[in-house]
Write a protein that holds these residues in place. Structure first.
Motif, PDB file in Angstrom:
ATOM      1  N   ARG A  28      -6.765   2.361   3.770  1.00  0.00           N
ATOM      2  CA  ARG A  28      -7.505   2.636   2.536  1.00  0.00           C
ATOM      3  C   ARG A  28      -8.707   1.748   2.273  1.00  0.00           C
ATOM      4  NH1 ARG A  28      -2.168   2.696  -0.934  1.00  0.00           N
ATOM      5  NH2 ARG A  28      -1.647   1.405   0.852  1.00  0.00           N
ATOM      6  N   LYS A  37      -8.131  11.183   3.438  1.00  0.00           N
ATOM      7  CA  LYS A  37      -6.946  11.218   2.566  1.00  0.00           C
ATOM      8  C   LYS A  37      -7.158  12.133   1.353  1.00  0.00           C
ATOM      9  CE  LYS A  37      -3.416   9.861   1.763  1.00  0.00           C
ATOM     10  NZ  LYS A  37      -2.894   8.626   1.248  1.00  0.00           N
ATOM     11  N   SER A 209       9.264  -6.546   9.601  1.00  0.00           N
ATOM     12  CA  SER A 209       8.550  -7.026   8.411  1.00  0.00           C
ATOM     13  C   SER A 209       9.475  -7.718   7.428  1.00  0.00           C
ATOM     14  CB  SER A 209       7.864  -5.849   7.722  1.00  0.00           C
ATOM     15  OG  SER A 209       7.031  -5.197   8.645  1.00  0.00           O
TER      16      SER A 209
END
Ligand code: CP3
Length: 347
Positions: A28, A37, A209
């Motif tokens: 983004r 998008k 993560s």
């Protein structure tokens, strides 16, 4: 012709400078991504190989890093285990695991077939990178998957819990089911990563993560053995693998035993200490705080140089952030980060 710079780093060859790329480098913070998008959902972008290849190449054209990472998500191979997923934009699982019975009932499909669009996208990007390079040195192409523990965090019902404590609670109560679940995720992940290597990825990265949520005993029980199984499978196939551990300063000694070609650490870990904690044959990757890319460009340059100065001579190193780039990062600062590394070791 030479292997790509990043591949040479993973093979322990001497390098003129550190290779550099950014985790989540497609996304983004790039307006060209936001433009796509506006027309397609995230899953549509992932599942259409031409679009996924285009999104993979967007940061390559702008940033000129040393590696492309295929545009996909750690959640996608969960579809080969029967999970129904979407993104809002974070992962949403419509049929999460609620009991040991749910785990026993899971049936596995071949992720190379179920997620064949990822393999098609890899072939397209590999061809484009080869064409772009001509007779010069090509950029590396990375595949990836989530580590079993991290994927389990998303696939188990969280109930009232935040920070994936729901998964830790479930695992504490049902350790046998936990191990069965992790085994099934491992099987899918091995097949998924091997298919990516066969489809043109030069190396793969395993994203753990949420490893840092675990204490050392649980890390050794619920994450490391499955990670090791995947690493050994990749090595048996002749592949190279980077292991990312989020929030993991307390897990470095254990991660050093994983056998990964490269360990990727976040900004909480001092790189100097990380280099002291892993074998000399293990490369390190990282670890600029992604929040620091919101400073002025001059400060980004300074922080990047200070990161590079922590790398001991003769050690293998790949420059990167400590976690994925954030959605509103000024793009020129991402570029300043890459350019600083590409200028070579600071005086
Ligand atoms: O690095 C790249 O450019 C490749 C693309 C990539 C995505 N996800 C695209 C994505 C990669 C490598 C991932 C990995 C991933 N996905 C991880 C491991 C890395 C990490 O950040 O810890 C995790 C935990 C996920 C799960 C996931 N998917 C989350 C938490 C989110 C929401 C993130 C957010 O920023 O809101 C996603 C969705 C997602 N995956 C997006 C992108 C570009 C945002 C979707 C959108 O554009 O609407």
């Amino acid at each position: 012709m030479n292997d790509p710079l990043l591949v040479r780093a993973l093979k322990n060859e001497p390098l003129e400078r550190a290779p550099v790329w950014l985790m989540r480098q497609a996304g983004r913070y790039l307006e060209e991504y936001r433009a796509l998008k506006a027309k397609y959902s995230f899953l549509e972008l992932c599942k259409n190989p031409e679009l996924a290849a285009e999104v993979t190449m967007q940061p390559i054209r702008f940033l000129q890093p040393d590696a492309a990472i295929i545009f996909a998500d750690i959640m996608l191979p969960a579809e080969a285990m029967g999970f129904s997923i979407d993104f809002q934009p974070g992962p949403k699982v419509f049929n999460p695991v609620r009991s040991a019975g749910d785990i026993r009932a899971l049936t596995l499909e071949d992720p190379a077939v179920k997620s064949s669009y990822v393999m098609d996208a890899l072939r397209l990007v590999r061809r484009e990178l080869e064409q772009e390079a001509g007779t010069g040195e090509r950029k590396a192409l990375l595949g990836f998957a989530g580590a079993p523990w991290t994927l389990a965090c998303y696939l188990i019902e969280q109930g009232i819990y935040k920070h994936f404590q729901g998964t830790q609670v479930f695992f504490a109560r049902e350790p046998q089911a936990a191990l069965e679940f992790l085994g099934k995720i491992t099987e899918i992940t091995e097949a998924y990563l091997l298919a990516q290597l066969e489809s043109g990825a030069d190396a793969v990265q395993l994203f753990d993560s949420w490893a840092g949520n675990l204490g050392i005993d649980d890390y050794r029980r619920f994450s490391l053995p499955f990670t090791v199984r995947i690493i050994e499978t990749i090595h048996r196939a002749g592949g190279k693998i980077i292991l990312y551990l989020g929030g993991s300063s307390h897990l470095l000694a254990a991660a050093a035993e994983s056998g990964a070609d490269c360990l990727s650490v976040d900004w909480r870990t001092d790189l100097t200490i990380a280099f002291e904690s892993v074998p000399k044959t293990m490369a390190l990757q990282g670890n600029l705080d992604p929040c620091h890319l919101y400073q002025s460009a001059a400060e980004v340059v300074q922080d990047t140089e200070s990161m590079l100065r922590r790398v001991p001579e003769q050690r293998r190193y790949i420059a990167n952030l400590g976690h994925g780039i954030l959605p509103e990062t000024p793009r020129e600062n991402a570029k300043a980060f890459v350019d600083t590394v590409k200028r070579g070791w600071p005086k």
